[in-house]
Write an enzyme that holds these catalytic residues in place. Structure first.
Site, PDB file in Angstrom:
ATOM      1  CB  CYS A  83      -0.950  -0.018   1.189  1.00 54.59           C
ATOM      2  SG  CYS A  83      -1.935  -1.522   1.248  1.00 54.59           S
ATOM      3  CB  CYS A 206     -12.287  -1.071   7.328  1.00 55.44           C
ATOM      4  SG  CYS A 206     -12.442  -2.260   8.675  1.00 55.44           S
ATOM      5  CB  SER A 207      -9.347   2.474   4.133  1.00 49.15           C
ATOM      6  OG  SER A 207      -8.505   1.344   4.046  1.00 49.15           O
ATOM      7  CE  LYS A 328     -13.704   4.588   8.080  1.00 54.24           C
ATOM      8  NZ  LYS A 328     -14.520   4.529   6.870  1.00 54.24           N
ATOM      9  CG  HIS A 332      -6.332   2.272   0.854  1.00 51.36           C
ATOM     10  ND1 HIS A 332      -5.185   2.799   0.295  1.00 51.36           N
ATOM     11  CD2 HIS A 332      -5.915   1.262   1.672  1.00 51.36           C
ATOM     12  CE1 HIS A 332      -4.129   2.138   0.757  1.00 51.36           C
ATOM     13  NE2 HIS A 332      -4.545   1.201   1.583  1.00 51.36           N
TER      14      HIS A 332
END
Lengths: 386, 386
Positions: A83, A206-207, A328, A332
């Site tokens: 990421c 969670c994103s 968020k 992502h």
């Protein structure tokens, strides 16, 4: 080493973009960056992408994207650090311009994550963890961050409300970001009552899984001046790593790679942390933003949660974090995230943030912290408006 | 831009290495390179790998490999351009040292290809082709190169004997290379009667599926002198691209990216092609070596096959190509191949080639040409002994 700057930025649509392929998303962002910087060519291209192979069956994105941008022939390569791939692409472009090998380089990131079915996205993301010691035994990313959250809560008394405050703040910012995947506000009670993913992390901790791309034009200040566009200087660039497997780290309540990378970037920039006026940080889960805020040295260990809850990192706070909405709310697309952070720094530093998202104090220096896996890679950049 | 050199090299075992994982292979090669260069640390690490995700379910190889080398903390990232990933890792390390950001950088490449079952390796390799226009319609790499071979044979009268001559020569060289996966000689009639893979390419026209790693230490000449080790200077470094899909190219009987990259690398090195005394080229299939020999300008289009058949590129010929045995005999762990080419240049230029594989005329300048897919990426380096 030559001075390096960012002279233009671009984003594609972000979200579940089923009508566009990975190459379409890239071209949208790249074309916008080219238009923004008013350049008529680029000397070289870097594409950050975590797993074109697992998400869309396509590796070799450097040559592919150069071609679909209408520039087949130019040097192009993909870089990857899970990421943190986008931040690494920016780092690579920075080094190429700094070396003198090229004058105008595009750093980009892209990920097309919604074309897989079933557990495909979770499985692909898990390849950022340690396959032999974590994934083989059933660990997923929500599970790994849940373990880090539980450890942080046990040691420091971090609360559900503190986690929720990260989501509330970032959605409030993201509601003002035209590219955000989830551009709406959420309340603390909505976060705290959303469906459980991996205790204590709920779905609004969670994103999301996102399709999207981002691109920036990296060049020398001399070229930016000739182009007649606003530009921001790259003062510091640093990368650091850590053991991937949580079990092999000395302490799973902090992100050591972020601590190391920030220290190196500040040293290179010849700045102190107090000189940094705002930051985009890697909030893949709410607990991540709390841990990063501590790891970079902005807050003592165990103190960031309360500060975020008290509003210190809001858009009008002492140290705004994730004015873009963060991973968020903005989304992502893992390979694109690090570049999108640079896009947000550029917009804030040149006073171009949209829809009332501009940080009120008009900051001059900002920092981007992008990380891979559960923090085994961090890439940090410090940018200053010219 | 600072001067850059190679001060040490290392290879792991190459072949079907079932007893070792991808991280073991990397550590073997990296440790050997560190020992060779007599360095006590490295400032940064690049890992070339085509598809850790599809071959072994492991992305994020930068941080992982830094950790398993006992160096968690250092900057590390993976770079990828399909089968040119190794060459790109070397290019990235070159730029980092040239920029002044780091003094001692490791460029490495690794691929663990034999852990997949069924058509897994062919499917993973196919992600270097155009997923939407080639792979979706059933194309595999042997199929794509077979089309290129048929076009070359139709236009220039290239023969079965010429293709076989590439395999015969490279196996003759590889028989003298202690790390070669297939260190034995083959005859032209063995090649011509081996099992058909994709007409006209037979199994002995194809490079194998290989597990392996390679690593080199990149630094400044001043550091190499202090270390007291032999070193070779990097005179030229260049990357070029082309459309990935064969159907979108103007001409499928040549490798345009190689032509462009060699021209740029020669210009940077301030050398003429005639100054280059030998080369490692990307012979993923026998036809590829013929096409690259022409694309780099060493032979007129259609003339390389006869020259190779006549022995001009043998170890004792006018222009030795693939003294290492090439991908054909040495093996082709796709991410490692480009680094292994640099290892061979280093050995030949410092007169360290093993087992009678040393090029008799003790060359001073060599070239490495590493490519991705069916030639959509080429990365070229020109090295000169100090």
């Amino acid at each position: 080493m030559r001075e390096v700057c960012v002279a233009g930025v671009g984003m594609s649509e972000w979200g579940e973009v089923w009508r566009k392929s990975i190459r379409d998303l890239f071209v949208d962002a790249a074309s916008a960056a080219i238009k923004s910087a008013k350049v008529d060519h680029i000397d070289s291209l870097y594409v950050g992408c975590m797993s074109g192979g697992l998400f869309v069956g396509q590796e070799h994105l450097g040559a592919l994207m150069a071609d679909y941008l209408g520039m087949a022939g130019i040097p192009a390569m993909r870089v990857e650090s899970a990421c943190a791939s986008g931040g690494m692409a920016f780092r690579a472009a920075f080094l190429e311009v700094a070396s003198g090998a090229s004058d105008i380089v595009m750093a980009s990131g892209v990920e097309k994550m919604t074309d897989v079915s079933g557990d495909g996205a979770t499985d692909a993301l898990a390849t950022a963890a340690d396959q032999e010691y974590e994934v083989f035994n059933g660990a997923t990313f929500p599970g790994l961050y849940a373990m880090m959250a539980n450890a942080h809560m046990a040691r420091y008394g971090t609360t559900r409300d503190m986690l929720s405050a990260v989501a509330v703040k970032n959605h409030k910012n993201g509601a003002k970001n035209p590219v955000a995947q989830y551009p709406f506000e959420v309340t603390a009670s909505q976060v705290a009552s959303s469906v459980m993913v991996a205790d204590p992390l709920r779905i609004l901790d969670c994103s999301p899984v996102t399709d999207g791309a981002a691109a920036v034009i990296v060049c020398t200040p001399e070229i930016a001046k000739k182009l007649g566009v606003p530009y921001v200087k790259v003062l510091g660039s640093a990368v650091a790593t850590d053991s991937i497997a949580l079990a092999q780290r000395a302490d799973m309540t902090t992100i050591k790679s972020a601590t190391l990378a920030v220290a190196k970037a500040l040293k290179m920039a010849n700045k102190k942390l107090d000189d940094i006026q705002f930051a985009e940080v890697h909030d893949c889960f709410t607990i991540a933003e709390i841990m990063v805020a501590e790891a970079i040295g902005k807050y003592q260990p165990g103190k960031a949660g309360a500060a975020i809850l008290a509003g210190e990192t809001a858009l009008d706070g002492k140290f705004p974090m994730n004015s873009s909405g963060g991973l968020k709310s903005k989304g992502h697309p893992v390979g694109a995230t690090g570049i999108a952070q640079i896009v947000e720094l550029y917009k804030q530093l040149t006073s171009k943030a949209e829809n009332g998202r501009q940080i009120p104090k008009s900051p001059k220096i900002g920092m981007a912290q992008n990380m891979g896996g559960s923090g085994a890679s961090s890439v940090v950049h410090i940018l200053e408006v010219a």
